[in-house]
Enzyme design. Structure first.
Site, PDB file in Angstrom:
ATOM      1  N   HIS A   1      21.849  18.914  42.966  1.00  0.00           N
ATOM      2  CA  HIS A   1      22.365  18.562  41.642  1.00  0.00           C
ATOM      3  C   HIS A   1      22.958  17.161  41.693  1.00  0.00           C
ATOM      4  O   HIS A   1      23.749  16.861  42.576  1.00  0.00           O
ATOM      5  CB  HIS A   1      23.472  19.523  41.211  1.00  0.00           C
ATOM      6  CG  HIS A   1      22.951  20.846  40.775  1.00  0.00           C
ATOM      7  ND1 HIS A   1      23.778  21.908  40.518  1.00  0.00           N
ATOM      8  CD2 HIS A   1      21.701  21.288  40.552  1.00  0.00           C
ATOM      9  CE1 HIS A   1      23.052  22.952  40.149  1.00  0.00           C
ATOM     10  NE2 HIS A   1      21.784  22.597  40.173  1.00  0.00           N
TER      11      HIS A   1
ATOM     12  N   GLU B   1      30.815  25.011  40.158  1.00  0.00           N
ATOM     13  CA  GLU B   1      30.402  24.660  41.513  1.00  0.00           C
ATOM     14  C   GLU B   1      31.162  23.417  41.945  1.00  0.00           C
ATOM     15  O   GLU B   1      31.881  22.817  41.149  1.00  0.00           O
ATOM     16  CB  GLU B   1      28.885  24.442  41.577  1.00  0.00           C
ATOM     17  CG  GLU B   1      28.394  23.326  40.675  1.00  0.00           C
ATOM     18  CD  GLU B   1      26.864  23.174  40.689  1.00  0.00           C
ATOM     19  OE1 GLU B   1      26.159  24.187  40.596  1.00  0.00           O
ATOM     20  OE2 GLU B   1      26.401  22.031  40.787  1.00  0.00           O
TER      21      GLU B   1
END
Lengths: 394, 305
Positions: free
Chosen positions: B246, B208
């Site tokens: 995150h 990601e």
């Protein structure tokens, strides 16, 4: 979250890093009781960079000039941010300006000392000449000396500068910081060092164990805070929910940052335009319960469907903590409540909800959701295609 | 590293909220959970698992364990992990999200000095489908097979496992390396482990935006991995600079020089940089989760030729 300069300098002072005599100015009239002898420098206390160029830093020689300059700076936005306080500080005669910082190197998974002999506002030169030292084991002052030598310091300057670096490192570790920076570190003609400007970034995750730092931060953080609801009511967004407004017509609700990003990418790839998205959080929070997760589903649905231009809400939830049935019941509860509210207003504005679900309880889930006019789709790509087509064609 | 149903497992934080929920799920999956730790709760049982106040007490009772799974609250993780290392445990999985980065720096130093493998923090852990669950993976999406899955995400990993399963591609193992800013182990370490794993024929790497671990992984694959790898990167359309959840996708310290040092913010441009790195290493990149099974089938076919 960044601290303001005067707060950073307060931490420096406690740590024994030399800073100039200074005074916090909450109102221009505070300058009448100024305890620092003129000339002084007045500095706008904002988090945005580029204060000097924007006119947020002014030298003044007497009280009359100081009050005028302070009034001016209080009304000067820097990158849209108005200062709540100013810092009045003694003037310092520098010969040279250095750059120093302590940060975390994510790849090395170690703190990193940074230093450049070109500090101040010449940021490109500072970066070009930036020296680095990784603090590989537990800290010892030789790491700081290694940095100052790489920077080209000689003679008494080696000890003077490395002493500052050591204290910056100790502050970094003691307060769990993301960044300690001194730019510039002024070097006087006789080789004395002085932290002329400083930046401290606290680590959000460690704040809970540093109540003294928590007190320094503004009550609402810029990205969160309050959100205007559909009517006159105002909805508070808890910081655990990552809610972002965009300008399309599909609302997205997912759990986990990676799944949220992937779903967002798929909507765009299928020609759709997200109106917003909410990530109700992954499943690794130690205090997460199925009940909390269900509450977040309901709150998340309220958040993504409140804007008028939202036509479709796509829910994509995967995980093992709460059962399919629990999640489905939360969605059904929200839907029933929103149908009741819509029934009293205009039924045409009812947002269509698509739930992407997969698992052993899917038949039961489908039944529960059908009753409240929510469509269940098993395959992710099909759920995306259906959402995009409903949003486009009504 | 060889995780089987015989692997002896400890759970630290077994009476904590997610610890107790997932202890039950792990046990139901067939994981050999021999003891749980929860200071102050020694003598109790959770799902018929005996609970102890300290790791050393548990080990005196049940003998050495192979791996510990940590669910304790963020500020207690470092202590729990150091306690496990002191008791001789050399494989640690940290599920907990939001451990302070400098605690992780301390743990990494200790782990390197003691040759301890640390997975996480903020990870779903490891699943060897049909055999053992060491963490919180949504196990019913997985099926035994030969595809190794390594990911930075939690729920996105379940999505991809499901798509592989539906395409009749079972998995040899799935590992979440974690989503916090500082991690105990890297893509490269786990790629190496999967390269040596007899049950793995192909590897899917799920990345990601944020950081540079995918770029490092791409270089490592080109240099050292013999098995075919398929990559996927999420976050092309993530809004710039927004926090997505995150700690690893957004970081943090912006220097006054305007640079973020070795630290890239939540920047969708990094998706492109990561994809370029994979392409430069001749690694096929899927544009969506649904494309992953096709690419895996393709690389497996090429491999057989």
């Amino acid at each position: 979250m960044d601290l303001l300069e005067y707060q950073a300098k307060e931490l420096f002072r406690e740590m024994g890093i030399p800073v100039l005599p200074s005074q916090r100015i909450d109102h221009p009239k505070d300058l009448k009781g100024l305890k620092i002898p003129y000339p002084v420098v007045l500095k706008s206390q904002v988090r945005a960079g580029g204060r000097g160029r924007a006119g947020g830093i002014k030298f003044v020689a007497n009280t009359i000039d100081a009050v005028a300059a302070a009034q001016n700076i209080f009304h000067l936005p820097i990158n849209t941010e108005y200062p709540e306080v100013l810092l009045a500080e003694a003037k310092y005669d520098t010969d040279r300006e250095f750059y120093l910082a302590v940060v975390l190197d994510r790849a090395a998974r170690r703190p990193l000392l940074l230093g450049s002999r070109q500090g101040g506002t010449s940021t490109e030169l500072a970066m070009e000449q930036m020296q680095q030292v990784v603090v590989d084991e537990g800290f010892s002052p030789f790491y700081a000396r290694r940095l100052t030598l790489k920077m080209g310091c000689t003679g008494p300057l080696i000890e003077a500068v490395s002493d500052i670096v050591e204290k910056m490192y100790l502050l970094f570790v003691e307060k769990d910081l993301d960044l300690v920076e001194i730019n510039p570190l002024g070097i006087s003609p006789v080789g004395e060092v002085m932290a002329l400007d400083g930046k401290v970034t606290v680590n959000d995750e460690a704040l809970g164990r540093h109540p003294s730092l928590l007190q320094l931060l503004p009550k609402t953080q810029p990205d969160e805070g309050l959100l205007a609801g559909s009517g006159s009511e105002v909805m508070a967004v808890p910081s655990e929910l990552n809610f972002v407004e965009l300008d399309g017509n599909i609302g997205l609700l997912c759990n986990g940052a990676g799944l949220t990003m992937a779903t967002l990418d798929l909507v765009y790839a299928a020609g759709g335009k997200p109106a917003n998205f909410v990530n109700i959080g992954g499943e690794c929070r130690w205090d997460l319960t199925p009940e909390l997760l269900c509450d977040r589903i309901k709150l998340g649905l309220a958040l993504v469907s409140q804007k008028k231009n939202v036509k479709v809400v796509l829910v994509n939830l995967l995980g093992g903590l709460c059962s399919c049935t629990q999640a489905v019941k939360a969605i059904a509860d929200y839907q029933k409540q929103s149908q009741r509210e819509t029934a009293t207003g205009n039924p045409q504005t009812q947002v269509k909800v698509i739930v992407r679900l997969y698992g052993s309880e899917i038949d039961q889930a489908r039944e529960i959701l059908q009753a409240v006019e929510v469509t269940v789709v098993e395959n992710l790509d099909e759920a995306i295609a259906l959402s995009v087509s409903l949003a486009t064609n009504g | 590293m060889n995780f089987t149903p015989d692997t002896k497992v400890l759970i630290q934080g077994i009476t904590d909220v997610i610890g107790s929920t997932h202890a039950a799920l792990m046990k139901a999956y067939g994981t050999n959970v021999v003891a749980g730790i929860s200071p102050g709760c020694g003598g109790q049982t959770v799902q018929e698992i005996p609970v102890f106040d300290m790791v050393e007490q548990a080990l005196r009772q049940v003998g050495p364990v192979d791996v510990t799974v940590i669910f304790v609250k963020p500020y207690a993780v470092l202590d729990a992990a150091l306690e496990a290392i002191a008791a001789g445990i050399r494989q640690i999985i940290i599920i907990t999200e939001g451990m302070p980065p400098l605690d992780m720096v301390k743990l990494v130093r200790k782990a390197e000095a003691t040759d301890t493998l640390v997975l996480g923090p903020n990870t779903p852990g490891i699943i060897v489908p049909g055999k053992v669950l060491l963490g919180i993976h949504k196990s019913d999406f997985y099926t035994p097979g030969s595809v190794g899955l390594i990911s930075r995400s939690g729920t996105l990993t379940y999505e991809i496992a499901l798509q592989l399963t539906q395409a009749k591609l079972g998995q040899s193992i799935a590992i979440g390396i974690g989503s916090d800013a500082i991690l105990g182990s890297s893509f490269a370490q786990w790629l190496q482990i999967l390269d040596e794993d007899d049950h793995t024929e192909a590897i899917v790497l799920v990345g990601e935006i944020g950081g540079s671990s995918e770029e490092e992984a791409a270089h490592y694959i080109a240099a050292a991995i013999d098995k075919p790898v398929v990559a996927y990167v999420a976050g092309h359309h993530a809004p710039k600079g927004k926090r997505l959840g995150h700690a690893g996708d957004i970081m943090a310290a912006r220097l006054s020089t305007g640079k973020t040092f070795n630290i890239v913010g939540a920047d969708p441009d990094t998706a492109q940089s990561k994809i370029q790195a994979f392409k430069a290493a001749k690694i096929p990149v899927a544009s969506s989760p649904a494309e992953i099974p096709n690419l895996v089938k393709k690389v497996l076919k090429q491999k057989k030729k």
